[in-house]
Design a protein around this motif. Structure first.
Motif, PDB file in Angstrom:
ATOM      1  N   MET A 159       0.983  -1.259   0.051  1.00 43.90           N
ATOM      2  CA  MET A 159      -0.031   0.027  -0.011  1.00 43.90           C
ATOM      3  C   MET A 159       0.851   1.315   0.028  1.00 43.90           C
ATOM      4  SD  MET A 159      -2.944  -1.221   2.675  1.00 43.90           S
ATOM      5  CE  MET A 159      -1.535  -1.287   4.035  1.00 43.90           C
ATOM      6  N   SER A 160       0.665   2.188  -0.890  1.00 46.49           N
ATOM      7  CA  SER A 160       1.440   3.444  -0.824  1.00 46.49           C
ATOM      8  C   SER A 160       0.469   4.634  -1.084  1.00 46.49           C
ATOM      9  CB  SER A 160       2.139   3.446  -2.066  1.00 46.49           C
ATOM     10  OG  SER A 160       1.394   3.243  -3.384  1.00 46.49           O
ATOM     11  N   SER A 161       1.186   5.692  -0.774  1.00 46.05           N
ATOM     12  CA  SER A 161       0.111   7.010  -0.761  1.00 46.05           C
ATOM     13  C   SER A 161      -1.069   6.798   0.203  1.00 46.05           C
ATOM     14  CB  SER A 161      -0.083   7.326  -2.210  1.00 46.05           C
ATOM     15  OG  SER A 161       0.951   7.537  -2.942  1.00 46.05           O
ATOM     16  N   LEU A 162      -0.889   6.266   1.461  1.00 45.39           N
ATOM     17  CA  LEU A 162      -1.822   5.907   2.077  1.00 45.39           C
ATOM     18  C   LEU A 162      -2.666   7.096   2.664  1.00 45.39           C
ATOM     19  CD1 LEU A 162      -0.221   3.158   4.246  1.00 45.39           C
ATOM     20  CD2 LEU A 162      -2.389   2.909   2.991  1.00 45.39           C
ATOM     21  N   LYS A 163      -3.801   7.032   2.689  1.00 47.24           N
ATOM     22  CA  LYS A 163      -4.786   8.269   3.198  1.00 47.24           C
ATOM     23  C   LYS A 163      -5.384   7.989   4.674  1.00 47.24           C
ATOM     24  CE  LYS A 163      -5.589   8.951  -1.645  1.00 47.24           C
ATOM     25  NZ  LYS A 163      -6.594   9.320  -2.673  1.00 47.24           N
ATOM     26  N   PRO A 164      -5.721   8.875   5.204  1.00 50.89           N
ATOM     27  CA  PRO A 164      -6.764   8.576   6.410  1.00 50.89           C
ATOM     28  C   PRO A 164      -7.842   7.758   6.046  1.00 50.89           C
ATOM     29  CG  PRO A 164      -5.907  10.977   6.422  1.00 50.89           C
ATOM     30  CD  PRO A 164      -5.652  10.356   5.093  1.00 50.89           C
ATOM     31  N   GLU A 165      -8.530   7.843   5.086  1.00 50.44           N
ATOM     32  CA  GLU A 165      -9.933   6.996   4.734  1.00 50.44           C
ATOM     33  C   GLU A 165      -9.275   5.574   4.530  1.00 50.44           C
ATOM     34  OE1 GLU A 165      -8.803  10.111   3.148  1.00 50.44           O
ATOM     35  OE2 GLU A 165      -9.447   9.991   1.212  1.00 50.44           O
ATOM     36  N   ASP A 166      -7.975   5.297   4.512  1.00 53.02           N
ATOM     37  CA  ASP A 166      -7.421   3.707   4.356  1.00 53.02           C
ATOM     38  C   ASP A 166      -7.414   2.996   5.667  1.00 53.02           C
ATOM     39  OD1 ASP A 166      -5.309   4.934   1.935  1.00 53.02           O
ATOM     40  OD2 ASP A 166      -6.947   3.807   1.500  1.00 53.02           O
ATOM     41  N   THR A 167      -7.698   3.816   6.793  1.00 52.66           N
ATOM     42  CA  THR A 167      -7.853   3.098   8.100  1.00 52.66           C
ATOM     43  C   THR A 167      -8.885   2.503   8.173  1.00 52.66           C
ATOM     44  OG1 THR A 167      -6.948   5.268   9.090  1.00 52.66           O
ATOM     45  CG2 THR A 167      -8.118   3.957  10.441  1.00 52.66           C
ATOM     46  N   ALA A 168      -8.460   1.060   8.798  1.00 53.59           N
ATOM     47  CA  ALA A 168      -9.301   0.053   8.623  1.00 53.59           C
ATOM     48  C   ALA A 168      -8.728  -1.098   9.193  1.00 53.59           C
ATOM     49  CB  ALA A 168     -10.154  -0.280   7.554  1.00 53.59           C
ATOM     50  N   VAL A 169      -9.320  -2.253   9.700  1.00 56.36           N
ATOM     51  CA  VAL A 169      -8.904  -3.634   9.811  1.00 56.36           C
ATOM     52  C   VAL A 169      -8.686  -4.224   8.633  1.00 56.36           C
ATOM     53  CG1 VAL A 169      -8.980  -5.847  11.051  1.00 56.36           C
ATOM     54  CG2 VAL A 169      -9.485  -3.729  12.288  1.00 56.36           C
ATOM     55  N   TYR A 170      -7.746  -4.823   7.920  1.00 59.45           N
ATOM     56  CA  TYR A 170      -7.328  -5.414   6.997  1.00 59.45           C
ATOM     57  C   TYR A 170      -7.355  -6.802   7.056  1.00 59.45           C
ATOM     58  CZ  TYR A 170      -6.620  -1.221   4.630  1.00 59.45           C
ATOM     59  OH  TYR A 170      -6.788   0.223   3.910  1.00 59.45           O
ATOM     60  N   TYR A 171      -8.148  -7.683   6.396  1.00 58.80           N
ATOM     61  CA  TYR A 171      -8.139  -8.919   6.369  1.00 58.80           C
ATOM     62  C   TYR A 171      -8.100  -9.694   5.201  1.00 58.80           C
ATOM     63  CZ  TYR A 171     -11.686  -7.914  10.199  1.00 58.80           C
ATOM     64  OH  TYR A 171     -12.178  -7.613  11.379  1.00 58.80           O
ATOM     65  N   CYS A 172      -7.243 -10.757   5.232  1.00 57.42           N
ATOM     66  CA  CYS A 172      -6.924 -11.609   4.230  1.00 57.42           C
ATOM     67  C   CYS A 172      -7.927 -12.862   4.153  1.00 57.42           C
ATOM     68  CB  CYS A 172      -5.374 -12.396   4.271  1.00 57.42           C
ATOM     69  SG  CYS A 172      -4.905 -13.451   5.216  1.00 57.42           S
ATOM     70  N   ALA A 173      -8.307 -13.405   3.017  1.00 57.04           N
ATOM     71  CA  ALA A 173      -9.316 -14.447   2.891  1.00 57.04           C
ATOM     72  C   ALA A 173      -8.823 -15.400   1.782  1.00 57.04           C
ATOM     73  CB  ALA A 173     -10.670 -14.010   2.351  1.00 57.04           C
ATOM     74  N   SER A 174      -9.366 -16.556   2.133  1.00 61.31           N
ATOM     75  CA  SER A 174      -8.940 -17.657   0.766  1.00 61.31           C
ATOM     76  C   SER A 174     -10.346 -18.289   0.586  1.00 61.31           C
ATOM     77  CB  SER A 174      -7.984 -18.807   1.443  1.00 61.31           C
ATOM     78  OG  SER A 174      -7.784 -19.808   0.668  1.00 61.31           O
ATOM     79  N   ARG A 175     -10.241 -18.778  -0.862  1.00 61.96           N
ATOM     80  CA  ARG A 175     -11.644 -19.298  -1.493  1.00 61.96           C
ATOM     81  C   ARG A 175     -11.249 -20.584  -1.993  1.00 61.96           C
ATOM     82  NH1 ARG A 175     -13.018 -17.059  -7.196  1.00 61.96           N
ATOM     83  NH2 ARG A 175     -15.100 -17.573  -6.163  1.00 61.96           N
ATOM     84  N   ASN A 176     -12.221 -21.331  -1.964  1.00 63.74           N
ATOM     85  CA  ASN A 176     -12.247 -22.904  -2.509  1.00 63.74           C
ATOM     86  C   ASN A 176     -12.290 -22.862  -3.923  1.00 63.74           C
ATOM     87  OD1 ASN A 176     -11.845 -23.721   0.167  1.00 63.74           O
ATOM     88  ND2 ASN A 176     -14.172 -24.344   0.339  1.00 63.74           N
ATOM     89  N   SER A 177     -11.486 -22.205  -4.636  1.00 61.90           N
ATOM     90  CA  SER A 177     -11.493 -21.899  -6.026  1.00 61.90           C
ATOM     91  C   SER A 177     -10.197 -21.266  -6.370  1.00 61.90           C
ATOM     92  CB  SER A 177     -12.645 -21.054  -6.731  1.00 61.90           C
ATOM     93  OG  SER A 177     -12.608 -20.894  -7.868  1.00 61.90           O
ATOM     94  N   ARG A 178      -9.860 -21.412  -7.779  1.00 62.06           N
ATOM     95  CA  ARG A 178      -8.671 -21.011  -8.161  1.00 62.06           C
ATOM     96  C   ARG A 178      -8.636 -19.466  -8.606  1.00 62.06           C
ATOM     97  NH1 ARG A 178      -4.614 -25.059 -11.304  1.00 62.06           N
ATOM     98  NH2 ARG A 178      -4.424 -26.706  -9.808  1.00 62.06           N
ATOM     99  N   GLY A 179      -9.684 -18.849  -8.958  1.00 63.00           N
ATOM    100  CA  GLY A 179      -9.906 -17.644  -9.646  1.00 63.00           C
ATOM    101  C   GLY A 179     -10.150 -16.641  -8.221  1.00 63.00           C
ATOM    102  N   TYR A 180     -10.178 -15.309  -8.753  1.00 63.50           N
ATOM    103  CA  TYR A 180     -10.325 -14.475  -7.760  1.00 63.50           C
ATOM    104  C   TYR A 180     -11.799 -13.815  -7.508  1.00 63.50           C
ATOM    105  CZ  TYR A 180      -9.380 -11.381 -12.028  1.00 63.50           C
ATOM    106  OH  TYR A 180      -9.286 -11.127 -13.104  1.00 63.50           O
ATOM    107  N   SER A 181     -12.230 -13.206  -6.718  1.00 63.35           N
ATOM    108  CA  SER A 181     -13.556 -12.425  -6.610  1.00 63.35           C
ATOM    109  C   SER A 181     -13.468 -11.612  -5.599  1.00 63.35           C
ATOM    110  CB  SER A 181     -14.579 -13.647  -6.045  1.00 63.35           C
ATOM    111  OG  SER A 181     -15.693 -13.129  -5.835  1.00 63.35           O
ATOM    112  N   ASP A 182     -14.552 -10.379  -6.060  1.00 62.80           N
ATOM    113  CA  ASP A 182     -14.409  -9.191  -5.097  1.00 62.80           C
ATOM    114  C   ASP A 182     -15.712  -9.537  -4.211  1.00 62.80           C
ATOM    115  OD1 ASP A 182     -16.308  -7.128  -7.467  1.00 62.80           O
ATOM    116  OD2 ASP A 182     -16.676  -9.038  -6.905  1.00 62.80           O
ATOM    117  N   TYR A 183     -16.230 -10.827  -4.090  1.00 61.90           N
ATOM    118  CA  TYR A 183     -17.477 -10.882  -3.197  1.00 61.90           C
ATOM    119  C   TYR A 183     -17.079 -11.451  -2.072  1.00 61.90           C
ATOM    120  CZ  TYR A 183     -22.170 -12.755  -1.804  1.00 61.90           C
ATOM    121  OH  TYR A 183     -23.042 -12.918  -0.988  1.00 61.90           O
ATOM    122  N   VAL A 184     -17.450 -10.962  -0.823  1.00 61.24           N
ATOM    123  CA  VAL A 184     -17.091 -11.329   0.513  1.00 61.24           C
ATOM    124  C   VAL A 184     -17.703 -13.033   0.656  1.00 61.24           C
ATOM    125  CG1 VAL A 184     -17.964 -11.287   2.855  1.00 61.24           C
ATOM    126  CG2 VAL A 184     -16.991  -9.404   1.634  1.00 61.24           C
TER     127      VAL A 184
END
Length: 124
Positions: free
Chosen positions: A83-108
């Motif tokens: 993460m670069s050029s961080l902004k105050p609005e980037d403040t959050a808890v960041y979570y990593c996640a793994s799915r049972n598939s090889r592809g990527y997804s933007d859905y929780v």
């Protein structure tokens, strides 16, 4: 048992950079797509970025393109978020996640395993 452990969070100033790591164990890391999400106080968990099993495919939230870079090292069973050029609005808890598939997804809901999260605080 799949375990995901995030690290690298902290308190930084606006404009600084930070690299988050997600160490995975419990199954063959290289077989599965991974993602980063974040959750600010009082807000829903939101998509940040995702990466396919090989690292050949990546996807970003539109608002973060150009500032965040996702990557993975399958030999080390680890995923990263630069993460670069961080902004105050980037403040959050960041979570990593793994799915049972090889592809990527933007859905929780497409993710099956979650880490405990790492706090990122960006001061102005």
């Amino acid at each position: 048992q799949v375990q995901l452990v995030e690290s690298g969070g902290g308190l930084v100033q606006a404009g600084d950079s930070l690299r988050l790591s997600c160490a995975a164990s419990g199954r063959t890391f290289s077989n599965y797509g991974m993602g980063w999400f974040r959750q600010a106080p009082g807000k829903e968990r939101e998509f940040v970025s995702a990466i396919s099993w090989s690292g050949g495919g990546t996807y970003y939230a539109d608002s973060l393109k150009g500032r965040f870079t996702i990557s993975r090292d399958n030999a080390k069973n680890t995923m990263y978020l630069q993460m670069s050029s961080l902004k105050p609005e980037d403040t959050a808890v960041y979570y990593c996640a793994s799915r049972n598939s090889r592809g990527y997804s933007d859905y929780v809901g497409d993710y099956n395993y979650w880490g405990q999260g790492t706090q990122v605080t960006v001061s102005s």
